[in-house]
Design an enzyme around this catalytic site. Sequence first.
Site, PDB file in Angstrom:
ATOM      1  N   TYR A 143       0.826  -1.219   0.000  1.00 28.63           N
ATOM      2  CA  TYR A 143       0.000   0.000   0.000  1.00 28.63           C
ATOM      3  C   TYR A 143       0.859   1.269   0.000  1.00 28.63           C
ATOM      4  O   TYR A 143       0.431   2.298  -0.527  1.00 28.63           O
ATOM      5  CB  TYR A 143      -1.024  -0.026   1.143  1.00 28.63           C
ATOM      6  CG  TYR A 143      -2.126  -1.029   0.824  1.00 28.63           C
ATOM      7  CD1 TYR A 143      -3.134  -0.703  -0.072  1.00 28.63           C
ATOM      8  CD2 TYR A 143      -2.104  -2.321   1.353  1.00 28.63           C
ATOM      9  CE1 TYR A 143      -4.105  -1.627  -0.419  1.00 28.63           C
ATOM     10  CE2 TYR A 143      -3.070  -3.257   1.017  1.00 28.63           C
ATOM     11  CZ  TYR A 143      -4.069  -2.900   0.123  1.00 28.63           C
ATOM     12  OH  TYR A 143      -5.031  -3.818  -0.241  1.00 28.63           O
ATOM     13  N   GLY A 185     -17.477   0.816 -14.920  1.00 32.82           N
ATOM     14  CA  GLY A 185     -16.194   0.157 -14.688  1.00 32.82           C
ATOM     15  C   GLY A 185     -16.161  -0.813 -13.531  1.00 32.82           C
ATOM     16  O   GLY A 185     -15.150  -0.897 -12.830  1.00 32.82           O
ATOM     17  N   THR A 186     -17.251  -1.534 -13.326  1.00 33.61           N
ATOM     18  CA  THR A 186     -17.205  -2.598 -12.320  1.00 33.61           C
ATOM     19  C   THR A 186     -17.784  -3.869 -12.918  1.00 33.61           C
ATOM     20  O   THR A 186     -18.797  -3.823 -13.628  1.00 33.61           O
ATOM     21  CB  THR A 186     -17.948  -2.231 -11.009  1.00 33.61           C
ATOM     22  OG1 THR A 186     -18.077  -3.408 -10.193  1.00 33.61           O
ATOM     23  CG2 THR A 186     -19.324  -1.642 -11.242  1.00 33.61           C
ATOM     24  N   SER A 187     -17.136  -4.996 -12.627  1.00 32.90           N
ATOM     25  CA  SER A 187     -17.618  -6.271 -13.161  1.00 32.90           C
ATOM     26  C   SER A 187     -18.828  -6.776 -12.366  1.00 32.90           C
ATOM     27  O   SER A 187     -19.395  -7.804 -12.701  1.00 32.90           O
ATOM     28  CB  SER A 187     -16.495  -7.307 -13.115  1.00 32.90           C
ATOM     29  OG  SER A 187     -16.123  -7.523 -11.769  1.00 32.90           O
ATOM     30  N   HIS A 237     -15.010   0.523  -0.035  1.00 36.19           N
ATOM     31  CA  HIS A 237     -13.911  -0.400   0.285  1.00 36.19           C
ATOM     32  C   HIS A 237     -12.699   0.291   0.905  1.00 36.19           C
ATOM     33  O   HIS A 237     -11.599  -0.232   0.850  1.00 36.19           O
ATOM     34  CB  HIS A 237     -13.499  -1.169  -0.985  1.00 36.19           C
ATOM     35  CG  HIS A 237     -14.559  -2.119  -1.444  1.00 36.19           C
ATOM     36  ND1 HIS A 237     -14.596  -2.671  -2.700  1.00 36.19           N
ATOM     37  CD2 HIS A 237     -15.638  -2.631  -0.795  1.00 36.19           C
ATOM     38  CE1 HIS A 237     -15.641  -3.473  -2.814  1.00 36.19           C
ATOM     39  NE2 HIS A 237     -16.303  -3.458  -1.671  1.00 36.19           N
ATOM     40  N   ASP A 286      -8.904   4.851  -4.472  1.00 38.56           N
ATOM     41  CA  ASP A 286      -8.212   6.101  -4.826  1.00 38.56           C
ATOM     42  C   ASP A 286      -9.122   7.291  -4.507  1.00 38.56           C
ATOM     43  O   ASP A 286     -10.311   7.123  -4.217  1.00 38.56           O
ATOM     44  CB  ASP A 286      -7.790   6.080  -6.310  1.00 38.56           C
ATOM     45  CG  ASP A 286      -8.980   6.009  -7.270  1.00 38.56           C
ATOM     46  OD1 ASP A 286      -9.854   6.889  -7.180  1.00 38.56           O
ATOM     47  OD2 ASP A 286      -9.021   5.084  -8.103  1.00 38.56           O
TER      48      ASP A 286
HETATM   49  P1  OAD Z   1     -13.073  -5.561 -11.727  1.00 42.29           P
HETATM   50  O1  OAD Z   1     -11.626  -5.694 -12.105  1.00 42.29           O
HETATM   51  O2  OAD Z   1     -13.772  -6.770 -11.283  1.00 42.29           O
HETATM   52  O3  OAD Z   1     -13.884  -4.954 -12.962  1.00 42.29           O
HETATM   53  C1  OAD Z   1     -13.406  -3.846 -13.683  1.00 42.29           C
HETATM   54  C2  OAD Z   1     -14.372  -3.506 -14.799  1.00 42.29           C
HETATM   55  O4  OAD Z   1     -13.856  -2.363 -15.466  1.00 42.29           O
HETATM   56  C3  OAD Z   1     -14.526  -4.612 -15.853  1.00 42.29           C
HETATM   57  O5  OAD Z   1     -15.910  -4.852 -16.108  1.00 42.29           O
HETATM   58  C4  OAD Z   1     -13.831  -4.020 -17.068  1.00 42.29           C
HETATM   59  O6  OAD Z   1     -14.429  -4.429 -18.305  1.00 42.29           O
HETATM   60  C5  OAD Z   1     -14.052  -2.515 -16.852  1.00 42.29           C
HETATM   61  N1  OAD Z   1     -13.127  -1.632 -17.574  1.00 42.29           N
HETATM   62  C6  OAD Z   1     -11.903  -1.896 -18.075  1.00 42.29           C
HETATM   63  N2  OAD Z   1     -11.379  -0.793 -18.655  1.00 42.29           N
HETATM   64  C7  OAD Z   1     -12.306   0.194 -18.521  1.00 42.29           C
HETATM   65  C8  OAD Z   1     -12.367   1.579 -18.905  1.00 42.29           C
HETATM   66  N3  OAD Z   1     -11.368   2.165 -19.552  1.00 42.29           N
HETATM   67  N4  OAD Z   1     -13.472   2.272 -18.590  1.00 42.29           N
HETATM   68  C9  OAD Z   1     -14.513   1.693 -17.928  1.00 42.29           C
HETATM   69  N5  OAD Z   1     -14.509   0.397 -17.543  1.00 42.29           N
HETATM   70  C10 OAD Z   1     -13.427  -0.333 -17.824  1.00 42.29           C
HETATM   71  O7  OAD Z   1     -13.143  -4.410 -10.620  1.00 42.29           O
HETATM   72  P2  OAD Z   1     -14.287  -4.051  -9.567  1.00 42.29           P
HETATM   73  O8  OAD Z   1     -15.615  -4.484 -10.069  1.00 42.29           O
HETATM   74  O9  OAD Z   1     -14.105  -2.624  -9.204  1.00 42.29           O
HETATM   75  O10 OAD Z   1     -12.231  -4.858  -3.540  1.00 42.29           O
HETATM   76  O11 OAD Z   1     -13.872  -4.938  -8.356  1.00 42.29           O
HETATM   77  C11 OAD Z   1     -14.639  -4.855  -7.183  1.00 42.29           C
HETATM   78  C12 OAD Z   1     -13.790  -5.054  -5.964  1.00 42.29           C
HETATM   79  O12 OAD Z   1     -13.044  -6.261  -6.095  1.00 42.29           O
HETATM   80  C13 OAD Z   1     -12.730  -4.016  -5.741  1.00 42.29           C
HETATM   81  O13 OAD Z   1     -13.211  -2.850  -5.101  1.00 42.29           O
HETATM   82  C14 OAD Z   1     -11.743  -4.722  -4.874  1.00 42.29           C
HETATM   83  C15 OAD Z   1     -11.714  -6.041  -5.601  1.00 42.29           C
HETATM   84  O14 OAD Z   1     -11.315  -7.070  -4.862  1.00 42.29           O
HETATM   85  C16 OAD Z   1     -11.402  -4.626  -2.508  1.00 42.29           C
HETATM   86  O15 OAD Z   1     -10.273  -4.201  -2.622  1.00 42.29           O
HETATM   87  C17 OAD Z   1     -12.009  -4.928  -1.199  1.00 42.29           C
END
Ligand code: OAD
Length: 235
Positions: free
Chosen positions: A54, A176-178, A105, A90
């Site tokens: 970190y 931008g979240t899966s 988170h 961030d």
């Molecule tokens: P993921 O890595 O699971 O998903 C990221 C998403 O961003 C995917 O659907 C990509 O297709 C999309 N993506 C990629 N490039 C992009 C762009 N330029 N613009 C927009 N979208 C784009 O990440 P999260 O869903 O955020 O938790 O993951 C959720 C949590 O899992 C995080 O907060 C973290 C992780 O473990 C903790 O740290 C507790």
Amino acid sequence: MKKKIVFLTGAGMSVESGFKTFRGNDGLWENYPVEQVASHEGWLADPTLVTNFYNMMRRKLWDAKPNRGHQLIAELEKDYDVAVLTQNVDDLHERAGSSHVIHLHGELSKVCSSRDPYDPRYIQQLTPENSDVEPGTKAGDGSLLRPFIIFFGESVPMLNPAAAEAAKADIFVVIGTSLNVYPAAGLVGYARRGTPIYLIDPNPVSITHYPNLHLISKGASEGMEELVKELEIRS
Ligand code: OAD
């Protein structure tokens, strides 16, 4: 009264600012297995590694800049009541000017007690000038100082305030979240029936079918440009 727009953002929101996603890199987060650096077990097994990880991420954060997507969300505050519910650790939404951000988170720029991360007496704000934590440093309660990050398996105290915002949305936008990690992913389900839901992501995302779901298959900046145009047409 201004309409309310609620954004739920994830790692993809910050890709154009130089951060990696979680699930696009063989389970590695910035070259480390997620379980090693973002789980309670990982912290207990090697607090020095986690502290140094970190420290590295924080240095990266100070050099990063909000992208156009972050800026457009902030600019919407002129015309809308905007709430940002983010899974990101961030502070790029805040630096872009968003004034109402809920971090589900945790926050990279803070450290806390490892006995009770949410005890406000021991949460410390770090700065670029005072950024690195020496492994072994103690919080005020005598426990190890740890990153203010919600590790896998820990409860998400900001869920209720976030759900309350989601339930007030006139427009709900996911960027931008899966939608793999609960409970954050479930926040879409708090939007009232009939609320328009926009999903901005360049890749396919598995989401429950909502009748008012609009897909914008673009990155965060381009997708936000499109959303702003769409909102102008509809207003
Ligand atoms: P993921 O890595 O699971 O998903 C990221 C998403 O961003 C995917 O659907 C990509 O297709 C999309 N993506 C990629 N490039 C992009 C762009 N330029 N613009 C927009 N979208 C784009 O990440 P999260 O869903 O955020 O938790 O993951 C959720 C949590 O899992 C995080 O907060 C973290 C992780 O473990 C903790 O740290 C507790």
